[in-house]
Write a protein that holds these residues in place. Sequence first.
Motif, PDB file in Angstrom:
ATOM      1  N   MET A   1       0.442  -1.097   0.430  1.00 13.75           N
ATOM      2  CA  MET A   1      -0.265   0.515  -0.001  1.00 13.75           C
ATOM      3  C   MET A   1       0.897   1.004  -0.201  1.00 13.75           C
ATOM      4  O   MET A   1       1.821   1.569   0.524  1.00 13.75           O
ATOM      5  CB  MET A   1      -0.873   0.164   1.306  1.00 13.75           C
ATOM      6  CG  MET A   1      -1.903   0.833   1.502  1.00 13.75           C
ATOM      7  SD  MET A   1      -2.325   1.508   2.665  1.00 13.75           S
ATOM      8  CE  MET A   1      -3.356  -0.223   2.966  1.00 13.75           C
ATOM      9  N   LYS A   5      -1.289   7.196  -0.394  1.00 14.63           N
ATOM     10  CA  LYS A   5      -2.830   6.986  -0.982  1.00 14.63           C
ATOM     11  C   LYS A   5      -3.761   6.820   0.852  1.00 14.63           C
ATOM     12  O   LYS A   5      -3.424   5.891   1.789  1.00 14.63           O
ATOM     13  CB  LYS A   5      -3.337   5.515  -1.600  1.00 14.63           C
ATOM     14  CG  LYS A   5      -2.277   5.540  -2.983  1.00 14.63           C
ATOM     15  CD  LYS A   5      -2.601   4.413  -3.348  1.00 14.63           C
ATOM     16  CE  LYS A   5      -2.892   4.819  -4.754  1.00 14.63           C
ATOM     17  NZ  LYS A   5      -2.493   3.345  -5.958  1.00 14.63           N
ATOM     18  N   THR A   6      -4.876   7.712   0.746  1.00 13.64           N
ATOM     19  CA  THR A   6      -5.455   7.435   1.976  1.00 13.64           C
ATOM     20  C   THR A   6      -6.842   6.668   1.780  1.00 13.64           C
ATOM     21  O   THR A   6      -6.906   6.342   0.719  1.00 13.64           O
ATOM     22  CB  THR A   6      -6.129   8.917   2.731  1.00 13.64           C
ATOM     23  OG1 THR A   6      -7.381   8.988   0.909  1.00 13.64           O
ATOM     24  CG2 THR A   6      -5.826  10.442   1.803  1.00 13.64           C
ATOM     25  N   GLU A   7      -7.477   6.320   2.863  1.00 10.97           N
ATOM     26  CA  GLU A   7      -7.655   4.630   2.864  1.00 10.97           C
ATOM     27  C   GLU A   7      -9.695   5.130   1.948  1.00 10.97           C
ATOM     28  O   GLU A   7      -9.723   3.996   1.410  1.00 10.97           O
ATOM     29  CB  GLU A   7      -8.154   4.840   4.567  1.00 10.97           C
ATOM     30  CG  GLU A   7      -7.795   4.617   5.034  1.00 10.97           C
ATOM     31  CD  GLU A   7      -7.306   2.728   5.012  1.00 10.97           C
ATOM     32  OE1 GLU A   7      -5.920   2.500   4.514  1.00 10.97           O
ATOM     33  OE2 GLU A   7      -8.058   1.590   5.142  1.00 10.97           O
ATOM     34  N   LEU A  10      -8.794   4.481  -1.124  1.00  8.02           N
ATOM     35  CA  LEU A  10      -8.885   3.094  -1.184  1.00  8.02           C
ATOM     36  C   LEU A  10     -10.050   2.383  -1.700  1.00  8.02           C
ATOM     37  O   LEU A  10     -10.208   1.800  -1.901  1.00  8.02           O
ATOM     38  CB  LEU A  10      -7.833   2.706  -0.281  1.00  8.02           C
ATOM     39  CG  LEU A  10      -6.472   2.470  -0.789  1.00  8.02           C
ATOM     40  CD1 LEU A  10      -5.716   1.841   0.991  1.00  8.02           C
ATOM     41  CD2 LEU A  10      -5.895   1.459  -2.159  1.00  8.02           C
ATOM     42  N   GLU A  63      -6.759  -5.410   0.650  1.00  7.21           N
ATOM     43  CA  GLU A  63      -6.434  -4.173   0.744  1.00  7.21           C
ATOM     44  C   GLU A  63      -5.920  -3.387   1.891  1.00  7.21           C
ATOM     45  O   GLU A  63      -4.989  -2.740   2.751  1.00  7.21           O
ATOM     46  CB  GLU A  63      -5.692  -3.700  -0.190  1.00  7.21           C
ATOM     47  CG  GLU A  63      -5.513  -4.230  -1.540  1.00  7.21           C
ATOM     48  CD  GLU A  63      -5.224  -3.068  -2.871  1.00  7.21           C
ATOM     49  OE1 GLU A  63      -4.628  -2.088  -2.537  1.00  7.21           O
ATOM     50  OE2 GLU A  63      -5.212  -3.715  -4.041  1.00  7.21           O
ATOM     51  N   SER A  64      -7.646  -3.606   2.701  1.00  4.31           N
ATOM     52  CA  SER A  64      -7.192  -2.525   3.976  1.00  4.31           C
ATOM     53  C   SER A  64      -8.697  -3.045   4.277  1.00  4.31           C
ATOM     54  O   SER A  64      -9.661  -3.366   3.621  1.00  4.31           O
ATOM     55  CB  SER A  64      -7.428  -1.486   3.428  1.00  4.31           C
ATOM     56  OG  SER A  64      -8.566  -0.403   2.546  1.00  4.31           O
ATOM     57  N   ALA A  65      -8.822  -2.178   5.472  1.00  5.86           N
ATOM     58  CA  ALA A  65     -10.350  -2.900   6.144  1.00  5.86           C
ATOM     59  C   ALA A  65     -11.502  -1.898   5.096  1.00  5.86           C
ATOM     60  O   ALA A  65     -12.601  -2.284   5.370  1.00  5.86           O
ATOM     61  CB  ALA A  65     -10.561  -2.375   7.776  1.00  5.86           C
ATOM     62  N   ALA A  66     -11.338  -0.601   4.810  1.00  2.88           N
ATOM     63  CA  ALA A  66     -12.173   0.297   3.836  1.00  2.88           C
ATOM     64  C   ALA A  66     -12.746  -0.617   2.760  1.00  2.88           C
ATOM     65  O   ALA A  66     -13.217  -0.395   2.361  1.00  2.88           O
ATOM     66  CB  ALA A  66     -10.934   1.626   3.753  1.00  2.88           C
ATOM     67  N   HIS A  67     -11.757  -0.904   2.163  1.00  3.56           N
ATOM     68  CA  HIS A  67     -11.867  -2.208   0.919  1.00  3.56           C
ATOM     69  C   HIS A  67     -12.553  -3.279   1.292  1.00  3.56           C
ATOM     70  O   HIS A  67     -13.887  -2.831   0.854  1.00  3.56           O
ATOM     71  CB  HIS A  67     -10.186  -2.581   0.260  1.00  3.56           C
ATOM     72  CG  HIS A  67      -9.939  -1.675  -0.962  1.00  3.56           C
ATOM     73  ND1 HIS A  67      -8.498  -1.533  -0.816  1.00  3.56           N
ATOM     74  CD2 HIS A  67     -10.499  -1.337  -1.777  1.00  3.56           C
ATOM     75  CE1 HIS A  67      -8.418  -1.206  -2.219  1.00  3.56           C
ATOM     76  NE2 HIS A  67      -9.480  -0.957  -2.887  1.00  3.56           N
TER      77      HIS A  67
END
Length: 438
Positions: A1, A5-7, A10, A63-67
Amino acid sequence: MSADKTENELAGAPARRMKHQSTEIGGRRLHPSTMMMGYGYDPALSEGALKPPIFLTSTFVFESAAHGKRFFEGITGVRPGGAEGLVYSRFNGPDQEILEDRLALWEDVEDALVFSSGMSAIATVFLALLQPGDVVVHSAPLYAATETLIGRILGKFGITWLDFPAGATQAEIEEVMKAAKAKGRVGAIYLESPANPTNALVDVEAVHAARAAVLGDGDHLPQIIIDNTFLGPLWAQPGKQGADLVLYSLTKYVGGHSDLVAGGVTGSKASILPIRMMRNTIGTITDPHTAWMLLRSLETLELRMSRAGENAKAVCDYLRNHPKVETVGYLGFLEPGSRQADIYNRHCSGAGSTFSLYVKGGEAEAFRLLDNLKLIKLAVSLGGTESLASHPAGMTHLSVPQKRKDELGIGDNLVRVSIGVEHPDDLIADFEQALAAV
């Protein structure tokens, strides 16, 4: 990551697979048979592999929790637009998504879904669209398992049905729809064309016009659903005549090698959405390996269907004048000026490779023919590379009550034949020696 790049960025990022590719060269639309070789797949995402790998995994890493949250919002319908990434193999997967993209190309529609079998596709569509107390209007005959699903299984939930014969006129269809409307909400209009096993065609344009005339002024307009397995997608595309959802047993021509079982449905995104949500819930999606095999088969679909169609024409030309054959139910032999010929000329671009053969006599004569075939295998199913023959009254439609079979023309002397890609002279020789034993 990347650190820059911010959450939030993303969370709105596109899916990692190349979803949209060019379908044109120099302003010219590419043919589906060309796009089967690579559409929907980016080799860069799979170590440069020319062909998509088989993604044998049950789940996918976010890739992230937000994803993860955003992808689940799409999967569950909390946010319109559907999934933007891979979540869990009950919902989606790379092989299945590539396959769905390519299936939609053949019908020139917005969306497609794949299922574990043709019947799971049909059942999922009905579960998504019907409510207790609904009436299903359908053409007749239908594949026996479909009739069982509508009459016996859905009947347990208070769903009833009314039918009209394949080939019915708009006026005749309207009368059935009026009777259905008087019984309750018409939840779906289900068609099968050509019908299994008689090869009778349904006038989809007449059905579409009848729906508008009888049911088009209410809050609910039932979907027109059609099983296009026998002719599609090469020889018929009923969406162009007004069908909303086009169903397939992908086991047949699309798979075409008698080595897998799968189903599919194509249509607009709006028509597909409730079916996708139902499939997500009950898990009727096809598996990655089967999807991968179907991707392989799609590359030769046009070649296989074309050769099989040419073979069927040659075989039927031989059979139609044989003294032990009563008649051949082949779409290439429809009487000029007849109702069936009119439907064929408006709806179809080819006669297909599956036909009904009526032997002079009854069950004994039909069995003798089947038992003496050597190259043509005695087996159910159709649309494979090999030629197959079966006895519908005693096999696929055995569960249909005798009175119903009599009404639908499924007699004991009926043999269903599916012609494959063998040399036509050899197939004719096989029929010649088998009929000599009748």
